[in-house]
Design a protein around this motif. Sequence first.
Motif, short mmCIF file in Angstrom:
data_model
loop_
_atom_site.label_atom_id
_atom_site.label_comp_id
_atom_site.label_asym_id
_atom_site.label_seq_id
_atom_site.Cartn_x
_atom_site.Cartn_y
_atom_site.Cartn_z
N GLY A 5 -4.40 47.18 15.51
CA GLY A 5 -3.86 46.49 14.65
C GLY A 5 -3.32 45.79 15.17
O GLY A 5 -2.37 46.20 16.57
N ILE A 6 -2.35 44.46 14.99
CA ILE A 6 -1.74 43.33 16.32
C ILE A 6 -0.86 43.03 14.94
O ILE A 6 -1.19 42.64 13.95
N MET A 7 0.59 42.48 15.56
CA MET A 7 1.50 42.61 14.22
C MET A 7 3.04 42.62 15.01
O MET A 7 2.60 41.98 15.81
N THR A 8 3.12 40.75 14.21
CA THR A 8 4.35 39.81 14.63
C THR A 8 5.80 39.84 14.36
O THR A 8 5.26 39.85 12.81
N THR A 9 6.44 40.19 15.30
CA THR A 9 8.11 40.71 13.89
C THR A 9 9.19 39.40 15.04
O THR A 9 9.12 39.00 15.67
N GLY A 10 9.84 39.38 14.43
CA GLY A 10 11.34 38.63 14.72
C GLY A 10 11.22 36.90 14.31
O GLY A 10 9.87 36.77 13.71
N GLY A 11 12.21 36.68 15.00
CA GLY A 11 12.07 35.20 15.19
C GLY A 11 10.38 34.71 15.72
O GLY A 11 9.71 35.24 17.04
N ASP A 12 9.89 33.53 15.04
CA ASP A 12 8.30 33.68 15.92
C ASP A 12 8.29 32.43 16.84
O ASP A 12 10.03 31.54 17.62
N CYS A 13 7.95 31.67 17.30
CA CYS A 13 7.44 31.03 18.80
C CYS A 13 6.49 30.18 18.94
O CYS A 13 5.50 30.51 18.39
N SER A 14 6.27 29.88 20.19
CA SER A 14 5.20 29.52 20.19
C SER A 14 4.45 30.54 21.28
O SER A 14 4.85 30.68 22.27
N GLY A 15 3.48 30.28 22.08
CA GLY A 15 2.13 31.28 22.28
C GLY A 15 1.92 32.45 21.96
O GLY A 15 0.94 33.46 21.99
N LEU A 16 2.69 32.79 20.45
CA LEU A 16 1.75 33.75 19.20
C LEU A 16 0.23 34.24 18.93
O LEU A 16 -0.37 34.81 19.20
N ASN A 17 0.12 32.92 18.77
CA ASN A 17 -1.46 32.69 18.66
C ASN A 17 -2.37 33.15 20.09
O ASN A 17 -3.99 32.90 19.44
N ILE A 136 4.06 43.98 23.27
CA ILE A 136 3.92 42.41 24.13
C ILE A 136 5.36 41.69 23.38
O ILE A 136 5.55 41.20 22.65
N PRO A 137 6.08 40.46 25.12
CA PRO A 137 7.19 40.44 24.80
C PRO A 137 7.33 39.30 24.70
O PRO A 137 6.38 38.50 25.42
N LYS A 138 7.76 38.62 23.35
CA LYS A 138 7.65 37.27 22.98
C LYS A 138 9.70 36.82 22.62
O LYS A 138 10.27 37.15 21.66
N GLY A 152 6.82 32.40 25.07
CA GLY A 152 7.21 31.34 24.22
C GLY A 152 8.06 30.87 25.07
O GLY A 152 8.75 29.35 24.75
N PHE A 153 8.94 31.32 26.31
CA PHE A 153 9.82 30.52 26.92
C PHE A 153 9.54 29.03 27.56
O PHE A 153 10.52 28.09 27.35
#
Length: 359
Positions: A5-17, A136-138, A152-153
């Motif tokens: 499974g893949i899950m994104t959490t917290g604030g969004d940013c570029s690079g997630l996709n 994975i840190p974003k 995202g940085f």
Amino acid sequence: MKKIGIMTTGGDCSGLNTVIQRLTRGARLRGWQVLGILDGTDGLCTTPPRVIELNDDTLPIENARLAGSFLHNGHAGAMNFETAAEGGKLDNFNKRLRKSLQELKLDALILIGGNGSLSLAWCNRAIYADLQLICIPKTIDLDMPLTDRTVGFSTAVQQLTSFCDQLMLTARSHHRWFVVQSMGRDCGALALHGGIAAGARVILIPEIKFDLDSVIEHIKHAATDYGIIVVSEGVHLRGHSGRPADIISRKLTAAGIANRAVFPEYTQRVGDTTACDRILAVRFADCALHAIDNNETYVMTALDDNDVKTVSLSDFFDAGEIVDDPKIPGLKTSDAFVAPDDPLLDVAHHMGIYIGEIK
């Protein structure tokens, strides 16, 4: 066949996709089934969990450059650790998460998140006891320990720089200074990098003490009567309340310096993902998949002197400055800040940028 499974959490940013697309590609090449969990923990704790199967057609490579998260990060009022804690339902929320993970029968979960999400994962690690947890840190804040960069940085720095570049043109036309307030929470990395790149005359960050009178004198003696001042949103000015940029703007006005306070805000979270962020996203995705191959769990991908590797969540949590989370009672998060020996501080000072009272 493994199921991940893949899950994104917290604030969004570029690079997630980019991360999601490359994780999907790499996992499918291994013959694995890939599920995308929608809306973070909110989608995970519903009955049934909100998931979609991911493949090359779900997120085409040409869309991987786009900002935001194809899987979404949740919405205001969504069920997550924060809202559950506020409602006194944290224990029940944790049980629902674990039940959903058991129903999905995942072999591994890849969590793409910031320091809050990863700290939560470690503090509530019993939820993930039946599977491999790879993080994975974003974040646009670069406030996570044990990694030199986060997804995202780089794009956020580019967005802030471009914003300041455009302001410089109107600043020159009107002989005016602009006080630009960057994001970054309590870490000044975004303001420091973006300010130097944009040619700011003053950069103010939470980690370095500064004197407003010195700021005013520095501007009055500048070679031009216009320019950019970048101040991080985490800066606190003793005896004053309100947004830092507004406070500084009023002080400049009182000193007879024409200026405006401006706020790029969420433009720093968007923009086409830079090449640097895309490459980092691909490297982190590859590292995460290898971690699953190697039966690792409770680990985070990290960039260390251009080497991508995994570090334990235990080490991640212990390496930062442990602070109280302002939103979730009892939660501690592991935060990182601009170090006193960061070479960019000396660079700024040598270039005539007022950065505060550095030694």
